[in-house]
Motif scaffolding. Structure first.
Motif, mmCIF file in Angstrom:
data_model
loop_
_atom_site.group_PDB
_atom_site.id
_atom_site.type_symbol
_atom_site.label_atom_id
_atom_site.label_comp_id
_atom_site.label_asym_id
_atom_site.label_seq_id
_atom_site.Cartn_x
_atom_site.Cartn_y
_atom_site.Cartn_z
ATOM 1 N N LEU A 84 1.026 83.070 91.372
ATOM 2 C CA LEU A 84 1.134 82.689 93.017
ATOM 3 C C LEU A 84 2.548 82.299 93.457
ATOM 4 C CD1 LEU A 84 -1.723 80.511 92.606
ATOM 5 C CD2 LEU A 84 -1.453 82.040 94.209
ATOM 6 N N SER A 85 2.951 82.017 92.244
ATOM 7 C CA SER A 85 5.550 81.494 92.909
ATOM 8 C C SER A 85 5.277 82.861 93.262
ATOM 9 C CB SER A 85 5.418 81.274 91.657
ATOM 10 O OG SER A 85 5.128 80.053 91.555
ATOM 11 N N LEU A 86 4.903 84.316 92.842
ATOM 12 C CA LEU A 86 6.039 85.059 92.464
ATOM 13 C C LEU A 86 5.651 85.852 94.794
ATOM 14 C CD1 LEU A 86 7.591 87.907 92.763
ATOM 15 C CD2 LEU A 86 5.899 88.677 91.587
ATOM 16 N N ILE A 87 4.343 85.353 95.233
ATOM 17 C CA ILE A 87 3.841 85.808 96.385
ATOM 18 C C ILE A 87 3.843 84.737 97.556
ATOM 19 C CG2 ILE A 87 1.711 86.814 96.921
ATOM 20 C CD1 ILE A 87 2.684 88.527 95.178
ATOM 21 N N LEU A 88 3.037 83.870 96.988
ATOM 22 C CA LEU A 88 3.945 83.113 97.798
ATOM 23 C C LEU A 88 5.301 81.715 98.136
ATOM 24 C CD1 LEU A 88 0.349 80.836 97.289
ATOM 25 C CD2 LEU A 88 0.757 82.796 98.896
ATOM 26 N N VAL A 89 6.169 81.995 96.969
ATOM 27 C CA VAL A 89 7.175 80.915 96.911
ATOM 28 C C VAL A 89 7.787 81.716 96.842
ATOM 29 C CG1 VAL A 89 8.506 78.926 95.723
ATOM 30 C CG2 VAL A 89 6.296 79.089 96.339
ATOM 31 N N VAL A 90 8.787 82.622 96.140
ATOM 32 C CA VAL A 90 10.093 83.703 95.498
ATOM 33 C C VAL A 90 10.225 84.481 96.730
ATOM 34 C CG1 VAL A 90 10.986 85.214 93.989
ATOM 35 C CG2 VAL A 90 9.272 83.110 93.464
ATOM 36 N N SER A 91 9.244 85.519 97.691
ATOM 37 C CA SER A 91 8.804 86.418 98.162
ATOM 38 C C SER A 91 9.336 85.809 99.908
ATOM 39 C CB SER A 91 7.809 87.120 98.585
ATOM 40 O OG SER A 91 7.537 88.113 99.230
ATOM 41 N N PRO A 92 8.148 84.515 99.694
ATOM 42 C CA PRO A 92 9.197 84.427 101.713
ATOM 43 C C PRO A 92 10.598 83.429 101.754
ATOM 44 C CG PRO A 92 6.850 83.195 100.810
ATOM 45 C CD PRO A 92 7.234 83.792 99.516
ATOM 46 N N ALA A 93 10.892 82.790 100.318
ATOM 47 C CA ALA A 93 11.590 82.467 100.349
ATOM 48 C C ALA A 93 13.444 83.623 99.980
ATOM 49 C CB ALA A 93 12.625 81.214 99.207
ATOM 50 N N LEU A 94 12.795 84.107 99.513
ATOM 51 C CA LEU A 94 14.185 85.990 99.379
ATOM 52 C C LEU A 94 13.906 86.345 100.612
ATOM 53 C CD1 LEU A 94 14.122 87.039 95.387
ATOM 54 C CD2 LEU A 94 15.839 85.715 96.088
ATOM 55 N N ASP A 95 12.824 86.623 101.227
ATOM 56 C CA ASP A 95 12.888 86.505 102.431
ATOM 57 C C ASP A 95 13.836 87.074 103.374
ATOM 58 O OD1 ASP A 95 11.993 89.045 104.332
ATOM 59 O OD2 ASP A 95 10.841 87.785 105.126
ATOM 60 N N ALA A 96 14.076 85.081 103.020
ATOM 61 C CA ALA A 96 15.247 84.212 104.498
ATOM 62 C C ALA A 96 16.775 84.878 104.090
ATOM 63 C CB ALA A 96 15.503 82.842 104.292
ATOM 64 N N ILE A 97 16.713 85.738 102.856
ATOM 65 C CA ILE A 97 18.138 85.426 102.594
ATOM 66 C C ILE A 97 18.277 87.272 101.983
ATOM 67 C CG2 ILE A 97 19.724 85.118 99.677
ATOM 68 C CD1 ILE A 97 17.629 83.043 99.466
ATOM 69 N N THR A 98 17.371 87.875 101.800
ATOM 70 C CA THR A 98 17.788 89.175 101.070
ATOM 71 C C THR A 98 16.864 90.326 102.211
ATOM 72 O OG1 THR A 98 18.481 90.969 99.587
ATOM 73 C CG2 THR A 98 17.789 88.913 99.167
ATOM 74 N N PRO A 99 16.868 91.172 102.857
ATOM 75 C CA PRO A 99 16.127 92.221 103.326
ATOM 76 C C PRO A 99 15.142 93.038 101.688
ATOM 77 C CG PRO A 99 18.536 93.035 103.663
ATOM 78 C CD PRO A 99 18.753 91.079 103.091
ATOM 79 N N HIS A 100 16.442 92.622 100.680
ATOM 80 C CA HIS A 100 15.974 93.959 100.134
ATOM 81 C C HIS A 100 13.948 92.937 99.222
ATOM 82 C CE1 HIS A 100 19.360 95.956 99.056
ATOM 83 N NE2 HIS A 100 19.851 94.930 98.805
ATOM 84 N N ALA A 101 13.798 91.743 99.607
ATOM 85 C CA ALA A 101 12.741 91.270 99.606
ATOM 86 C C ALA A 101 12.067 92.388 100.319
ATOM 87 C CB ALA A 101 13.125 89.425 100.128
ATOM 88 N N ARG A 102 11.681 93.008 100.748
ATOM 89 C CA ARG A 102 10.961 93.777 101.284
ATOM 90 C C ARG A 102 10.423 94.966 100.777
ATOM 91 N NH1 ARG A 102 15.234 96.030 103.824
ATOM 92 N NH2 ARG A 102 14.992 95.517 105.938
ATOM 93 N N TYR A 103 10.365 94.773 99.465
ATOM 94 C CA TYR A 103 10.364 95.447 97.955
ATOM 95 C C TYR A 103 9.910 94.341 97.586
ATOM 96 C CZ TYR A 103 13.386 98.988 100.127
ATOM 97 O OH TYR A 103 14.357 99.977 100.789
ATOM 98 N N LEU A 104 9.554 93.238 97.334
ATOM 99 C CA LEU A 104 8.485 92.715 96.476
ATOM 100 C C LEU A 104 7.012 93.251 96.692
ATOM 101 C CD1 LEU A 104 10.392 89.461 96.761
ATOM 102 C CD2 LEU A 104 10.579 90.651 94.970
#
Length: 240
Positions: free
Chosen positions: A174-194
């Motif tokens: 849940l942390s990976l999907i609901l927390v880490v992914s949105p947080a990284l999406d605001a920082i790096t475009p590479h979050a699209r590969y999560l």
């Protein structure tokens, strides 16, 4: 081997049917779909297209199928039943196959029921507001949402197998999907590969497309295959 997998899946389905936590998760997911879509549809600034409203609820519903995936494996470690399971079915690959098939059956039914409930709730809510319902969006988006919900829960199956526990697997997934992914999406475009971001292309378009729904699906499957492969290797080599 197919017959053995079938018997194992039937056994695991029976086990899951007897778990109050599984039934609560299924009913909770369907109930959440009703509440969330109803709230979105009643909002004066919300969408007036039933499919669009339901798709907005999918990020919340994924917690349900992830929980199902974790429960499908993790509960047996909680009460020690895994030892009995392995004595009855010594072939560990068959055990994992049975658990995975049982999860897929429960998750598919839950996803379809939740999305259908959301669509019905949205239509009824919009009708009570006298809002003219515009033409629904592409039905393939709803199918994509169902596929996404089922596949994202497979990460829960894999991580529960790796951690051999319910709570750590739930927290990590849940942390990976609901927390880490949105947080990284605001920082790096590479979050699209999560997994959550890539898989989300199955039901929501990307305003700045780099991945297509097909490549997004492949990325999500890659996460599932790699994580699942590690889980299978660990399950076959270590003690129960």
């Amino acid at each position: 081997m197919i017959r053995a997998y079938g018997r194992a899946a039937a056994t695991e389905l029976a086990k899951l049917s007897g778990l109050p936590a599984v039934l609560a998760t299924v009913l909770g997911t369907i109930g959440a779909a009703m509440v969330i879509t109803g709230a979105l549809a009643v909002s004066p600034v919300g969408a007036d297209e039933p499919v669009a409203v339901v798709l907005q609820a999918v990020p919340y519903l994924q917690a349900g199928t992830i929980s199902l995936g974790v429960l499908a494996v993790g509960t047996e470690y909680t009460d020690g039943q895994i030892h009995t399971t392995l004595r009855c079915v010594p072939d560990r690959l068959t055990v994992l196959a049975g658990k995975t098939l049982a999860y897929l059956a429960w998750a598919t039914g839950t996803a379809v029921a939740a999305l259908a409930t959301g669509l019905l709730t949205t239509r009824v809510t919009l009708a009570t507001r006298d809002v003219p319902v515009v033409t629904d969006g592409p039905p393939e988006n709803i199918v994509g949402a169902a596929v996404y919900l089922v596949l994202i829960g497979l990460l829960g199956v894999a991580l529960a197998t790796l951690t051999r526990a319910v709570v750590p697997a739930l927290v990590v997934t849940l942390s990976l999907i609901l927390v880490v992914s949105p947080a990284l999406d605001a920082i790096t475009p590479h979050a699209r590969y999560l997994p959550g971001r890539a898989g989300g292309l199955l039901y929501l378009p990307d305003p700045a497309p780099v991945l297509t729904p097909t490549t997004g699906l492949l990325v999500l499957l890659g996460w599932v295959v790699v994580t699942g492969g590690g889980a299978v290797a660990a399950f076959r080599r270590r003690d129960a």
